[in-house]
Write a protein that holds these residues in place. Sequence first.
Motif, short mmCIF file in Angstrom:
data_model
loop_
_atom_site.label_atom_id
_atom_site.label_comp_id
_atom_site.label_asym_id
_atom_site.label_seq_id
_atom_site.Cartn_x
_atom_site.Cartn_y
_atom_site.Cartn_z
N SER A 74 35.44 43.47 34.23
CA SER A 74 34.61 42.29 34.40
C SER A 74 33.19 42.70 34.79
CB SER A 74 35.19 41.37 35.47
OG SER A 74 35.23 42.04 36.73
N VAL A 75 32.25 41.82 34.42
CA VAL A 75 30.84 41.99 34.77
C VAL A 75 30.37 40.68 35.39
CG1 VAL A 75 28.50 42.22 33.86
CG2 VAL A 75 30.32 43.63 32.93
N ASP A 76 29.64 40.80 36.49
CA ASP A 76 29.00 39.63 37.07
C ASP A 76 27.76 40.09 37.80
OD1 ASP A 76 30.32 36.57 37.77
OD2 ASP A 76 28.49 37.17 38.81
N LYS A 126 38.68 33.83 38.42
CA LYS A 126 39.59 34.94 38.10
C LYS A 126 40.95 34.50 37.56
CE LYS A 126 37.24 37.94 41.31
NZ LYS A 126 37.30 38.91 42.37
N THR A 127 41.04 33.29 37.03
CA THR A 127 42.31 32.83 36.47
C THR A 127 42.64 33.58 35.19
OG1 THR A 127 41.99 30.65 37.43
CG2 THR A 127 43.56 30.81 35.61
N THR A 128 41.69 33.65 34.27
CA THR A 128 41.93 34.37 33.01
C THR A 128 42.16 35.84 33.28
OG1 THR A 128 40.61 32.75 31.79
CG2 THR A 128 40.97 34.88 30.73
N SER A 129 41.32 36.45 34.08
CA SER A 129 41.47 37.88 34.37
C SER A 129 42.79 38.15 35.09
CB SER A 129 40.30 38.38 35.22
OG SER A 129 40.30 37.78 36.49
N GLY A 130 43.18 37.27 36.00
CA GLY A 130 44.45 37.45 36.70
C GLY A 130 45.62 37.50 35.75
N TYR A 131 45.62 36.61 34.77
CA TYR A 131 46.72 36.61 33.81
C TYR A 131 46.70 37.89 32.97
CZ TYR A 131 50.11 35.46 30.35
OH TYR A 131 51.23 35.53 29.55
N ILE A 132 45.53 38.25 32.46
CA ILE A 132 45.42 39.44 31.61
C ILE A 132 45.83 40.69 32.39
CG2 ILE A 132 43.81 40.91 30.32
CD1 ILE A 132 44.40 38.23 28.92
N LYS A 133 45.32 40.84 33.60
CA LYS A 133 45.62 42.03 34.41
C LYS A 133 47.09 42.11 34.80
CE LYS A 133 41.23 42.84 36.75
NZ LYS A 133 40.56 42.82 38.08
N ASN A 134 47.70 40.98 35.15
CA ASN A 134 49.05 40.98 35.70
C ASN A 134 50.17 40.83 34.66
OD1 ASN A 134 48.13 41.26 38.38
ND2 ASN A 134 47.70 39.08 38.46
N VAL A 153 39.25 44.61 27.06
CA VAL A 153 38.51 43.35 27.16
C VAL A 153 37.46 43.48 28.25
CG1 VAL A 153 38.65 40.90 27.83
CG2 VAL A 153 40.42 41.90 26.38
N LEU A 154 36.26 43.01 27.94
CA LEU A 154 35.20 42.89 28.93
C LEU A 154 34.90 41.41 29.07
CD1 LEU A 154 32.99 44.18 30.76
CD2 LEU A 154 31.47 44.02 28.77
N GLU A 155 35.03 40.89 30.29
CA GLU A 155 34.71 39.49 30.54
C GLU A 155 33.42 39.40 31.32
OE1 GLU A 155 36.70 35.34 32.12
OE2 GLU A 155 37.60 37.21 32.78
N SER A 210 41.45 24.78 29.39
CA SER A 210 40.46 25.75 28.94
C SER A 210 40.94 27.17 29.18
CB SER A 210 39.14 25.49 29.66
OG SER A 210 38.17 26.42 29.26
N TYR A 211 41.54 27.42 30.35
CA TYR A 211 42.07 28.76 30.63
C TYR A 211 43.14 29.14 29.61
CZ TYR A 211 39.90 28.34 35.25
OH TYR A 211 39.02 28.18 36.28
N TRP A 212 44.02 28.19 29.27
CA TRP A 212 45.07 28.44 28.29
C TRP A 212 44.46 28.88 26.96
CZ3 TRP A 212 46.55 26.51 23.53
CH2 TRP A 212 47.83 26.87 23.09
N TYR A 213 43.43 28.17 26.50
CA TYR A 213 42.78 28.53 25.24
C TYR A 213 42.08 29.89 25.34
CZ TYR A 213 43.79 24.12 23.01
OH TYR A 213 44.44 23.06 22.43
N GLN A 214 41.47 30.18 26.47
CA GLN A 214 40.81 31.47 26.64
C GLN A 214 41.82 32.61 26.51
OE1 GLN A 214 38.88 31.25 30.46
NE2 GLN A 214 37.58 29.55 29.82
#
Length: 183
Positions: free
Chosen positions: A61-63, A45-53, A37-39, A21-25
């Motif tokens: 991000s919003v939570d 934080k797997t998706t955000s970690g990849y995007i940021k790094n 991007v706003l998540e 699922s993370y791969w597809y995201q």
Amino acid sequence: IVKKPQYQNFLKYCDLNRWSSYWYQIKEILSLNPESVLEIGVGDKTTSGYIKNNTGINYKSVDVSSELKPDIVCDVANLNSVIATDSFDVVCAFEVLEHLPFEKFLTNLRELGRVSKKYVIISLPHWGRHFSIGVRLPYFKMWKWQFKLNFFSITHIFDGHHYWEIGKTDYNLSKIKSEINKA
């Protein structure tokens, strides 16, 4: 109370399907070539970690939970109080909206669309039995088929996390698509 080591939580939460699922995201986000991007929903934080790094994308991000340390602490229904219209190229909510009552689904979708300049990406859980078949022959690529069987539906019972899921009574896929089309 003895806390489990972090890796045990990882092994329980992050199975192969979740990593897929993370791969597809990440693939969906990158395919749109966004500058920003706003998540919605921090998750693990797997998706955000990849995007940021690994990209130059401006990621925020919003939570609703400050404990998760998002960039913005806010409920998705109240984004208008902190984020202007057309602020991000891509707004995504991966496995988030089912954590909110279905009565707020359309309002939440519209709010995601309001803060997005171009695209909104969502993913939602789909209840049902999932089957995969793969065939690999020498000198040929692998053929894969996936399908869900929904011979019957069950009534969703709030489990403290999910208010609803696609495929359960009152939440069939056509109803969800209809709400998305209204947004």
